[in-house]
Design an enzyme around this catalytic site. Structure first.
Site, mmCIF file in Angstrom:
data_model
loop_
_atom_site.group_PDB
_atom_site.id
_atom_site.type_symbol
_atom_site.label_atom_id
_atom_site.label_comp_id
_atom_site.label_asym_id
_atom_site.label_seq_id
_atom_site.Cartn_x
_atom_site.Cartn_y
_atom_site.Cartn_z
ATOM 1 N N SER A 185 0.808 -1.215 0.000
ATOM 2 C CA SER A 185 0.000 0.000 0.000
ATOM 3 C C SER A 185 0.843 1.267 0.000
ATOM 4 O O SER A 185 0.417 2.309 -0.520
ATOM 5 C CB SER A 185 -0.939 0.016 1.214
ATOM 6 N N ASP A 196 -1.769 7.937 9.272
ATOM 7 C CA ASP A 196 -2.711 7.208 10.126
ATOM 8 C C ASP A 196 -2.007 6.329 11.156
ATOM 9 O O ASP A 196 -2.614 5.470 11.773
ATOM 10 C CB ASP A 196 -3.635 6.337 9.269
ATOM 11 N N HIS A 255 0.719 4.470 7.286
ATOM 12 C CA HIS A 255 0.920 5.001 5.947
ATOM 13 C C HIS A 255 1.497 6.412 6.039
ATOM 14 O O HIS A 255 1.296 7.121 7.013
ATOM 15 C CB HIS A 255 -0.402 4.989 5.171
#
Length: 237
Positions: free
Chosen positions: A12, A187, A190
Site C-alpha cells: 500500500s 494514520d 501510511h
C-alpha cells in the site's frame, strides 16, 4: 519514442504513491509518484504497481506477470515488509521466508538486467494505527516498532548479500522526524506528504550513489527543446 521505465513495486505504501490526499480534512500534500514523474519527465516513465495489503509472498507471485507485460523496465523498487511483519493473521510472513522472497524478487529483476532498490518499512505509531482497526487487531494483525526495526534489518542483510542498494526509511524517518516523527505518518502507518518527501529524497540519493546513470540530470531528455525546433518541425526527430 520508446521510454525506459522505472517500476515502483510494493504494498500500500507504493499503491498510495500518487495519493495527494492521505489525510482527510487537510490540503493536498507532497506526492512521491508525481515527484518522480516530474523528475523524470521526457526521460523515463514511472510505472506504479502497488498492491494494498500485499506481503512478499503474494508479491513474488505477481512480479513475473508484471515483468512479462511491461517492457523497458531498467530500475525497480521492492517495497515489502510492513505487512509481512504482522505478529498474526494471513498477511504474516516468517523472517526466513521473507528473506527468501525478497532474494527471489531480486533475482527476477537481475535476470532482466533491471537495477533493484530495496525499500525498508519505516515506523509505526502503534496506538494510533490500531485505534481504528480493533477488529483486525483481535485477529492478530498486530504491528510493533520492534518488528519494523527487525524487518528493516533483515532487508539490510539481503542488500549486503545480494549487493543491491537499500532505502532505509526506518532510520531516515527517525533522523528527519526527530521528536515529531509521528507527523510523517498519515494514520500511524501510511505516510503523510512529509513522509513521502523523505522517501523521495532518500530514493533519489540512492539512485545518484548506486545507479548514477539513471539520475535524472544524467539522462538525455526526449526531443529537442522547443526553441531549437525548426518552424516546419523537420528536426523534431
Amino acid at each position: 519514442m520508446n521510454y525506459n521505465k522505472f517500476l515502483l513495486f510494493g504494498d500500500s505504501l507504493t499503491e498510495f504513491a500518487f495519493n495527494s490526499w492521505m489525510e482527510e480534512g487537510k490540503p493536498d500534500q507532497f506526492v512521491l509518484g508525481a515527484a518522480l514523474c516530474n523528475a523524470y519527465t521526457r526521460r523515463m516513465d514511472i510505472v506504479q504497481r502497488g498492491f494494498s495489503g500485499f506481503n512478499s509472498r503474494w508479491g513474488l507471485k505477481v512480479l513475473p506477470g508484471i515483468l512479462e507485460s511491461e517492457c523497458g523496465i531498467v530500475v525497480s523498487t521492492i517495497a515489502f515488509g510492513s505487512n509481512d511483519l504482522c505478529l498474526g493473521g494471513h498477511q504474516k510472513v516468517p523472517e526466513e521466508e521473507f528473506v527468501s522472497n525478497i532474494k527471489k524478487m531480486i533475482l527476477l529483476l537481475k535476470a532482466k538486467d533491471i537495477k533493484p532498490i530495496l525499500v525498508g518499512p519505516a515506523l509505526i505509531d502503534q496506538e494510533r494505527f490500531e485505534a481504528s482497526r480493533q477488529e483486525e487487531v483481535q485477529k492478530g494483525y498486530v504491528r510493533t516498532p520492534e518488528r519494523f526495526k527487525l524487518y528493516s534489518e533483515l532487508l539490510h542483510k539481503v542488500a549486503d548479500e545480494e549487493d543491491v542498494p537499500m532505502v532505509d526509511l526506518n532510520v531516515a524517518f527517525q533522523r528527519e522526524g526527530g521528536d515529531k516523527w509521528q507527523e510523517l505518518l498519515s494514520d500511524g502507518l501510511h505516510y503523510s506528504g512529509s513522509g513521502y518527501k523523505i522517501f523521495f529524497d532518500e530514493l533519489m540519493a540512492t539512485i545518484r550513489k548506486f545507479y548514477p546513470e539513471y539520475a535524472p540530470e544524467k539522462m538525455q531528455r526526449k526531443l529537442p527543446e522547443w526553441r531549437n525546433v525548426l518552424e516546419d518541425g523537420s528536426n523534431v526527430l
